[in-house]
Design an enzyme around this catalytic site. Sequence first.
Site, PDB file in Angstrom:
ATOM      1  N   LYS A   6       0.857  -1.183   0.000  1.00  0.00           N
ATOM      2  CA  LYS A   6       0.000   0.000   0.000  1.00  0.00           C
ATOM      3  C   LYS A   6       0.898   1.239   0.000  1.00  0.00           C
ATOM      4  CE  LYS A   6      -3.947   2.112   2.309  1.00  0.00           C
ATOM      5  NZ  LYS A   6      -3.348   3.463   2.380  1.00  0.00           N
ATOM      6  N   LYS A  23      -6.715  -8.304  -2.231  1.00  0.00           N
ATOM      7  CA  LYS A  23      -7.957  -8.278  -3.004  1.00  0.00           C
ATOM      8  C   LYS A  23      -8.288  -9.679  -3.501  1.00  0.00           C
ATOM      9  CE  LYS A  23      -6.987  -3.623  -4.801  1.00  0.00           C
ATOM     10  NZ  LYS A  23      -6.658  -2.834  -6.003  1.00  0.00           N
TER      11      LYS A  23
END
Length: 791
Positions: free
Chosen positions: A128, A302
């Site tokens: 991230k 994800k």
Amino acid sequence: MTDAQTAATRIAQLRSDLDQHNYRYHVLDEPSIPDAEYDRLFHELKALEAEHPELVTPDSPTQRVGSLALSAFGEVKHEVPMLSLGNAFAEDDLRDFDRRVREGLADELPAGDLFGGGASVEYSCEPKLDGLAVSLLYRDGQLVRGATRGDGSTGEDISVNVRTVRNIPLKLQGTGWPAVLEVRGEVFMSRAGFERLNASQLEQGGKTFANPRNAAAGSLRQLDSSITAKRPLEFCCYGIGQVQGELPDTHVGILNALKAWGMPISRELKLAKGADECLDYYRDIGERRDALPYEIDGVVFKVNNLAWQRELGFRAREPRWAIAHKFPASEELTELLAVEFQVGRTGAVTPVARLRPVKVAGVMVANATLHNMDEVARLGVMVGDTVIIRRAGDVIPQVVQVVLDRRPADAKPVEVPQNCPVCGSHVERTQLIKRSKGRETVSEGAVYRCVGRLACGAQLKQAIIHFVSRRAMDIEGLGDKSVEQLVDEGLIHSPADLYKLTFEQIVELEGFAELSSKNLLAAIENSRKPELARFIFALGIPDVGEETAKVLARSLASLQRIKQALPEVLTYLPDVGLEVAYEIHEFFSDSHNQTVIDQLEQVLDIQGQGELGAEYAASTTLAGLIDKLHIASVGPTGAKTLAAKFDESLEKLLAADWLDLRQTLSEKPANAVRDFFAVAENRDRALKIEAQLRDFGMHWQSEKRVVEGLPLAGQTWVLTGSLEIMSRDIAKEKLESLGAKVAGSVSAKTTCVVAGPGAGSKLAKANELGVKVLDEAEFLKALEGFGIGVA
């Protein structure tokens, strides 16, 4: 061949070569020529374009130098909202996320092995990045627009600035990309680039940046893009938005396709099966975090299968198929110098720690949140203490611990002020009311509140800032400072006073001139006809966000009904629980709020009001009403038995004697019903609820109807699978605009199912029940038949 033709040929060749070298350098990390050779080719192209300016094109590598400064950024509405992610801060949080995903895909996953091991879900894993989220829109392979995330629905047009970022392709490589492709990712600054920038700033006597994220965000939002062009910005793609064309059916497959088209993706991208492999990835990259050339604050996981992503869907403003697993926050020691109290929009008086400034994770921190007085008590914090400060999620500073062995002898306890620090009104502690079967339990809440309401300047300012915000009344030109000026100058004492402002009053304010004053008055005038949902949200009712405001407006369709609605009646509406229902009811029962709303109704023409939503006409039952009374020992089954016994008549139930009740229910619930209705207050409440249901048209004896002008009113639709022309969120909005209710599951009451590629259990259930099914092409044709465009 003429000189111009020769130049055109050479320019085309140089552009092609430079684009390929950029791709190999920024995307593949495999530079094929030295930097000096790249510079020679670049300068040759630049010289040729200077000689032949008619041959310059927007996608030339030379066109990254920026242009004249803008006066402001325009707005961009995201066709597919740029949602935020839910956060995991501990291993258990990630395992809970994985469990929820598997439960949501129970019908899609294989059964698992004979020893009880469930099937694993495949996840993509990416760092991230700590930067600024942006959207890049390509049409026919050409970059045509760049935008910031903004609030997720609307961002700022930064097209000129993103063109200066070196590794963002101005045109896509190769072939096969969709006609319309929106690429989403993070613009960031490497550690080395950040250090070079700050060194340059110091040399020029400029201001240095606190951390790479702030530097990246500030650089990308420069009105003068020539400044942006000089900043060492980079881009990394992490997903897509709107698409018109074919793409792979997995997240990683899409990213690899984007990489082939020249888009930089994370070199740390990997696949993992199940929570254990995700945690292995998280630990590995956490150990290497400080050695990475850029700053990260966690890992994003994800669900890799796009059909499964669509099946899982969204919760409020975040997807159910993705999560950000944050790294532990950075911590430092410092001294608590004082505790001050701030007053918010709802009057909450909140303690704020004033600290001896200390750098935490690259940011100088002087203030930190203490949340509320219960948190102060839990920490045992006193003024003068040495405390541990953490940037939670690497963003919000908070006090997490007191170092007791460093407490000074003169440390002072933290005390709540008896009077509001802003207006001097009394400060009182809130009460928590827990409602359960047959009784209410009252306890002290954690929040202290100023009772001054709009007579308190702080509450008035915050209430008006919320009222005028983009997602509320959307009055452009009224920023926080402008609102504060208006309140401080005594020009407004409630939101309604905004509509009484004159040009002469505004033009005298700091920061306003003739044009900006006229623009503000025009914006105020343009807000006089708000939709009911916007108006409800703008009022700032506690716990009522945009979605709940939409539910109230769409269901009750009248401000008068919403103002009058009893808590039990409100709970008939979707997603309105009892506590929220009481917040809504108490807000509209407050005399101060009634005065403000009356004033607003006099100056506004609220749109979207009419008859009760068709699906709520005659939608209640006596059994449901009995159940909502929360009679001890009487659940839904007992409520149905009572309703059937007394012919769906509340009057007959109230008139029943103990023998009638005992013949219907067992002894304990029969006694509970008798004792409950023996209390006059309970009888009156039941009758009052029934009277309101009848008045609203929701009573079981009311007439069922369909609202004219809404062709799908009363119908329930379900969306499943992949929709390629529009997102499911947009499809839902279009169906709701036609009066349909969009549900998440298929039942015998479902009117129609729209099934795209990848539709699974919902499609099977629809076929099993004989529910009508449309594919996307048929759905779009149906929308056009109702006059609804698909663009």
